[in-house]
Design a protein around this motif. Structure first.
Motif, PDB file in Angstrom:
ATOM      1  N   GLN A   1       0.828  -1.209   0.000  1.00  0.00           N
ATOM      2  CA  GLN A   1       0.000   0.000   0.000  1.00  0.00           C
ATOM      3  C   GLN A   1       0.867   1.266   0.000  1.00  0.00           C
ATOM      4  OE1 GLN A   1      -3.298  -0.043  -0.243  1.00  0.00           O
ATOM      5  NE2 GLN A   1      -3.293   2.198  -0.303  1.00  0.00           N
ATOM      6  N   TYR A   2       1.922   1.272   0.808  1.00  0.00           N
ATOM      7  CA  TYR A   2       2.774   2.463   0.924  1.00  0.00           C
ATOM      8  C   TYR A   2       3.528   2.759  -0.377  1.00  0.00           C
ATOM      9  CZ  TYR A   2       2.449   1.654   6.025  1.00  0.00           C
ATOM     10  OH  TYR A   2       2.025   1.452   7.302  1.00  0.00           O
ATOM     11  N   ASN A   3       4.002   1.691  -1.032  1.00  0.00           N
ATOM     12  CA  ASN A   3       4.969   1.896  -2.126  1.00  0.00           C
ATOM     13  C   ASN A   3       4.458   1.593  -3.518  1.00  0.00           C
ATOM     14  OD1 ASN A   3       7.615   2.526  -0.706  1.00  0.00           O
ATOM     15  ND2 ASN A   3       6.870   0.715   0.413  1.00  0.00           N
ATOM     16  N   TYR A   4       3.353   0.854  -3.609  1.00  0.00           N
ATOM     17  CA  TYR A   4       2.945   0.362  -4.933  1.00  0.00           C
ATOM     18  C   TYR A   4       1.532   0.775  -5.328  1.00  0.00           C
ATOM     19  CZ  TYR A   4       7.444  -1.745  -4.732  1.00  0.00           C
ATOM     20  OH  TYR A   4       8.805  -1.885  -4.656  1.00  0.00           O
ATOM     21  N   THR A   5       1.111   1.949  -4.791  1.00  0.00           N
ATOM     22  CA  THR A   5      -0.146   2.594  -5.198  1.00  0.00           C
ATOM     23  C   THR A   5       0.214   4.052  -5.522  1.00  0.00           C
ATOM     24  OG1 THR A   5      -0.637   3.193  -2.912  1.00  0.00           O
ATOM     25  CG2 THR A   5      -1.538   1.092  -3.672  1.00  0.00           C
ATOM     26  N   PRO A   6      -0.685   4.831  -6.176  1.00  0.00           N
ATOM     27  CA  PRO A   6      -0.353   6.229  -6.463  1.00  0.00           C
ATOM     28  C   PRO A   6      -0.087   7.004  -5.171  1.00  0.00           C
ATOM     29  CG  PRO A   6      -2.264   5.501  -7.717  1.00  0.00           C
ATOM     30  CD  PRO A   6      -1.963   4.416  -6.724  1.00  0.00           C
ATOM     31  N   PRO A   7       0.793   8.022  -5.167  1.00  0.00           N
ATOM     32  CA  PRO A   7       1.449   8.594  -6.352  1.00  0.00           C
ATOM     33  C   PRO A   7       2.680   7.809  -6.825  1.00  0.00           C
ATOM     34  CG  PRO A   7       2.136   9.809  -4.409  1.00  0.00           C
ATOM     35  CD  PRO A   7       1.141   8.774  -3.935  1.00  0.00           C
ATOM     36  N   ARG A   8       3.165   6.849  -6.006  1.00  0.00           N
ATOM     37  CA  ARG A   8       4.408   6.173  -6.402  1.00  0.00           C
ATOM     38  C   ARG A   8       4.201   5.234  -7.586  1.00  0.00           C
ATOM     39  NH1 ARG A   8       8.315   5.411  -1.127  1.00  0.00           N
ATOM     40  NH2 ARG A   8       8.571   7.635  -0.800  1.00  0.00           N
ATOM     41  N   ALA A   9       2.976   4.740  -7.738  1.00  0.00           N
ATOM     42  CA  ALA A   9       2.683   3.895  -8.905  1.00  0.00           C
ATOM     43  C   ALA A   9       1.557   4.548  -9.689  1.00  0.00           C
ATOM     44  CB  ALA A   9       2.297   2.494  -8.465  1.00  0.00           C
ATOM     45  N   ASP A  10       1.865   5.695 -10.305  1.00  0.00           N
ATOM     46  CA  ASP A  10       0.876   6.407 -11.126  1.00  0.00           C
ATOM     47  C   ASP A  10       1.311   6.264 -12.585  1.00  0.00           C
ATOM     48  OD1 ASP A  10      -0.718   8.155 -12.505  1.00  0.00           O
ATOM     49  OD2 ASP A  10      -0.635   9.723 -10.967  1.00  0.00           O
ATOM     50  N   PHE A  11       0.595   5.440 -13.325  1.00  0.00           N
ATOM     51  CA  PHE A  11       1.019   5.120 -14.698  1.00  0.00           C
ATOM     52  C   PHE A  11       0.667   6.223 -15.691  1.00  0.00           C
ATOM     53  CE2 PHE A  11       0.761   1.112 -12.397  1.00  0.00           C
ATOM     54  CZ  PHE A  11       2.054   0.649 -12.595  1.00  0.00           C
ATOM     55  N   GLU A  12      -0.035   7.238 -15.205  1.00  0.00           N
ATOM     56  CA  GLU A  12      -0.325   8.392 -16.063  1.00  0.00           C
ATOM     57  C   GLU A  12       0.825   9.397 -16.018  1.00  0.00           C
ATOM     58  OE1 GLU A  12      -3.091   8.352 -17.895  1.00  0.00           O
ATOM     59  OE2 GLU A  12      -3.382   6.388 -16.957  1.00  0.00           O
ATOM     60  N   ARG A  13       1.704   9.226 -15.038  1.00  0.00           N
ATOM     61  CA  ARG A  13       2.774  10.216 -14.845  1.00  0.00           C
ATOM     62  C   ARG A  13       4.126   9.648 -15.227  1.00  0.00           C
ATOM     63  NH1 ARG A  13       2.574  12.968  -8.958  1.00  0.00           N
ATOM     64  NH2 ARG A  13       4.715  13.457  -9.568  1.00  0.00           N
ATOM     65  N   LYS A  14       4.873  10.392 -16.031  1.00  0.00           N
ATOM     66  CA  LYS A  14       6.206   9.932 -16.453  1.00  0.00           C
ATOM     67  C   LYS A  14       7.202  10.000 -15.300  1.00  0.00           C
ATOM     68  CE  LYS A  14       7.021   9.327 -21.113  1.00  0.00           C
ATOM     69  NZ  LYS A  14       5.838   9.667 -21.896  1.00  0.00           N
ATOM     70  N   ASP A  15       6.936  10.919 -14.307  1.00  0.00           N
ATOM     71  CA  ASP A  15       7.907  11.096 -13.223  1.00  0.00           C
ATOM     72  C   ASP A  15       7.549  10.288 -11.974  1.00  0.00           C
ATOM     73  OD1 ASP A  15       5.679  12.499 -12.419  1.00  0.00           O
ATOM     74  OD2 ASP A  15       6.805  14.256 -11.711  1.00  0.00           O
ATOM     75  N   SER A  16       6.642   9.328 -12.122  1.00  0.00           N
ATOM     76  CA  SER A  16       6.294   8.479 -10.978  1.00  0.00           C
ATOM     77  C   SER A  16       7.351   7.374 -10.860  1.00  0.00           C
ATOM     78  CB  SER A  16       4.895   7.902 -11.203  1.00  0.00           C
ATOM     79  OG  SER A  16       4.534   7.029 -10.170  1.00  0.00           O
ATOM     80  N   ILE A  17       7.649   6.980  -9.649  1.00  0.00           N
ATOM     81  CA  ILE A  17       8.806   6.093  -9.421  1.00  0.00           C
ATOM     82  C   ILE A  17       8.627   4.690 -10.020  1.00  0.00           C
ATOM     83  CG2 ILE A  17       8.013   5.702  -7.032  1.00  0.00           C
ATOM     84  CD1 ILE A  17      10.860   5.128  -6.263  1.00  0.00           C
ATOM     85  N   VAL A  18       7.427   4.110  -9.893  1.00  0.00           N
ATOM     86  CA  VAL A  18       7.248   2.739 -10.393  1.00  0.00           C
ATOM     87  C   VAL A  18       7.409   2.673 -11.921  1.00  0.00           C
ATOM     88  CG1 VAL A  18       5.596   0.863 -10.679  1.00  0.00           C
ATOM     89  CG2 VAL A  18       5.990   1.814  -8.406  1.00  0.00           C
ATOM     90  N   PRO A  19       6.744   3.557 -12.703  1.00  0.00           N
ATOM     91  CA  PRO A  19       6.990   3.522 -14.152  1.00  0.00           C
ATOM     92  C   PRO A  19       8.470   3.698 -14.510  1.00  0.00           C
ATOM     93  CG  PRO A  19       5.098   4.907 -13.658  1.00  0.00           C
ATOM     94  CD  PRO A  19       5.693   4.506 -12.339  1.00  0.00           C
ATOM     95  N   TRP A  20       9.190   4.508 -13.720  1.00  0.00           N
ATOM     96  CA  TRP A  20      10.638   4.672 -13.982  1.00  0.00           C
ATOM     97  C   TRP A  20      11.369   3.338 -13.822  1.00  0.00           C
ATOM     98  CZ3 TRP A  20      15.113   4.011 -11.044  1.00  0.00           C
ATOM     99  CH2 TRP A  20      16.290   4.481 -11.634  1.00  0.00           C
ATOM    100  N   LYS A  21      11.059   2.621 -12.730  1.00  0.00           N
ATOM    101  CA  LYS A  21      11.721   1.327 -12.499  1.00  0.00           C
ATOM    102  C   LYS A  21      11.380   0.341 -13.617  1.00  0.00           C
ATOM    103  CE  LYS A  21      10.058   0.892  -8.111  1.00  0.00           C
ATOM    104  NZ  LYS A  21       9.809   0.199  -6.843  1.00  0.00           N
ATOM    105  N   LEU A  22      10.096   0.294 -13.983  1.00  0.00           N
ATOM    106  CA  LEU A  22       9.670  -0.654 -15.023  1.00  0.00           C
ATOM    107  C   LEU A  22      10.358  -0.354 -16.344  1.00  0.00           C
ATOM    108  CD1 LEU A  22       5.855  -0.957 -14.193  1.00  0.00           C
ATOM    109  CD2 LEU A  22       7.622  -2.687 -13.834  1.00  0.00           C
ATOM    110  N   SER A  23      10.541   0.941 -16.617  1.00  0.00           N
ATOM    111  CA  SER A  23      11.160   1.282 -17.898  1.00  0.00           C
ATOM    112  C   SER A  23      12.659   0.945 -17.894  1.00  0.00           C
ATOM    113  CB  SER A  23      10.817   2.724 -18.252  1.00  0.00           C
ATOM    114  OG  SER A  23      11.936   3.488 -18.383  1.00  0.00           O
ATOM    115  N   CYS A  24      13.350   1.117 -16.766  1.00  0.00           N
ATOM    116  CA  CYS A  24      14.777   0.712 -16.687  1.00  0.00           C
ATOM    117  C   CYS A  24      14.907  -0.788 -16.948  1.00  0.00           C
ATOM    118  CB  CYS A  24      15.352   0.985 -15.292  1.00  0.00           C
ATOM    119  SG  CYS A  24      15.628   2.706 -14.932  1.00  0.00           S
ATOM    120  N   LEU A  25      14.053  -1.575 -16.312  1.00  0.00           N
ATOM    121  CA  LEU A  25      14.143  -3.033 -16.456  1.00  0.00           C
ATOM    122  C   LEU A  25      13.777  -3.447 -17.879  1.00  0.00           C
ATOM    123  CD1 LEU A  25      12.563  -3.968 -13.005  1.00  0.00           C
ATOM    124  CD2 LEU A  25      14.930  -4.376 -13.698  1.00  0.00           C
TER     125      LEU A  25
END
Ligand code: SAM
Length: 283
Positions: free
Chosen positions: A35-59
Motif C-alpha cells: 500500500q505504501y509503495n505500490y499505489t499512487p502517487p508512487r505507482a501512477d502510470f499516467e505520470r512519467k515522473d512516478s517512481i514505479v513507471p521509472w523502475k519498469l522502464s529501466c528493467l
C-alpha cells in the motif's frame, strides 16, 4: 550453523546488526508495504515522473536492449512484489523468486496460484509492461506467461555465504539476477551490503548479469504501521565501489530523483539507482 559461519567472517558489530535487522523483519507487513509503495502517487502510470513507471522502464530497456538472456532469472529479496520480473519473464524460460520471510513468499504464492486473494491488484502493472513491450499481448496473456515462468518461490538470506539452496540452481549458476530495494534494506552497514553483493554473486554464472535497483541516501522505511526498518544510507560512488570490489563490471547506471510529492512519509529516500552489471570473476 548459518550464524556461526557468518560470525567467523564478519565483525561482531556487523553480526549483531544483522541479527537486529532480522528481528525488525519479523514485524514486516506485506499488505501495508504494498500500500505504501505500490499505489499512487508512487505507482501512477499516467505520470512519467512516478517512481514505479521509472523502475519498469529501466528493467524493460535492459532486458530488450542488451545481451541479457539464458535459461534462468533469479530475483533476490522479492518481498511481496512482482513488478521486477515482468519484463524478465519474456527473456528467460524460468524465474525463481526468493525472500527471507514466509509471509512474503506466501503473498507471492497466492498470486502465482491465482487464488484471487492478493493484497495488491497487479493488473495496471501488467498493462503498463505490455504497453512498453508493444508485442500486442493482453495483460491476461502476460499474467499467464509470468505465472508459467515462475518455477519456485524460495527462502534466501543474503548474509549467508550460500544465500539459498544450491540444489535450486544449475551448477554453473543463474544467467541473471535482479534485486530491488533488498540489499541496502537488510544490511546494517556498508561492509554488510558489500559482502551481501559478493554472496549473491556466487549464484551467478561467469558472465552473468545483475540488475540492481535500490534507494539512495535512505536511513529508514516503514515495513508496516509503526514498523521502522533501518536502511544503510548509500551514495552512488559507494554502490559502484562495492560492485567493483566484488568483481562486477558496471554496464549502465541511471538515477531517479524523487519529486517532492512522492516523498509521502513512508521513508526518507531521496533518489533511486539502477545499476546493470556483469560478473566476470568472483572476489
Ligand atoms: N524487492 C521488493 C521491492 O522491490 O519492493 C521488496 C524489498 S523490501 C524493502 C526488502 C525485502 O528484503 C523484504 O521482502 C524482506 O523480507 C527481505 N529480506 C529481509 N532480510 C533479508 C535477508 N537477510 N536476505 C534476503 N532478503 C531479506
Amino acid at each position: 550453523a548459518g550464524s556461526h559461519v557468518r560470525s567467523t567472517l564478519v565483525g561482531l558489530e556487523t553480526e549483531n546488526g544483522i541479527k537486529a535487522m532480522a528481528a525488525h523483519y519479523q514485524r514486516f507487513d506485506p499488505a501495508a508495504y504494498l500500500q505504501y509503495n505500490y499505489t499512487p502517487p508512487r505507482a501512477d502510470f499516467e505520470r512519467k515522473d512516478s517512481i514505479v513507471p521509472w523502475k519498469l522502464s529501466c528493467l524493460h530497456r535492459a532486458f530488450t536492449e542488451g545481451d541479457i538472456n539464458g535459461e534462468l532469472l533469479v530475483d533476490i529479496g522479492s518481498g511481496p512484489t512482482l513488478y521486477q520480473v515482468m519484463s524478465g519473464c519474456e527473456v528467460f524460460n524460468k524465474v525463481i523468486l526468493t525472500d527471507f520471510l514466509e509471509a512474503n513468499r506466501q503473498e507471492l504464492r497466492r498470486w502465482v496460484q491465482d487464488e484471487g486473494s492478493s493484497s495488491l491488484d497487479w493488473t495496471p502493472y501488467l498493462q503498463h509492461v505490455c504497453k512498453l513491450e508493444g508485442r500486442g499481448y493482453t495483460w491476461t496473456e502476460k499474467a499467464a506467461k509470468l505465472r508459467k515462468a515462475i518455477t519456485h518461490i524460495l527462502p534466501i538470506d543474503v548474509h549467508c555465504p550460500q544465500p539459498m539452496d544450491p540444489c535450486a540452481l544449475p551448477s554453473a549458476g543463474a544467467d541473471c539476477l535482479v534485486s530491488t530495494f533488498c540489499l541496502e534494506s537488510v544490511s546494517p552497514d556498508l561492509p554488510a551490503f558489500t559482502r551481501a553483493l559478493g554472496h549473491i554473486g556466487t549464484l551467478l554464472r561467469p558472465g552473468g548479469h545483475l540488475l540492481l535497483i535500490g534507494a539512495l541516501e535512505e536511513s529508514f522505511y516503514l515495513g508496516g504501521p509503526g514498523v521502522k526498518i533501518p536502511v544503510v544510507p548509500l551514495n552512488q560512488a559507494q554502490v559502484c565501489h562495492s560492485l567493483k570490489e566484488k568483481g562486477y563490471t558496471l554496464i549502465r547506471l541511471e538515477v531517479y530523483t524523487l519529486p517532492q510529492d512522492m516523498r509521502v512519509g513512508v521513508d526518507d529516500v531521496t533518489g533511486v539507482f539502477f545499476k546493470w552489471a556483469k560478473i566476470m570473476c568472483m572476489k
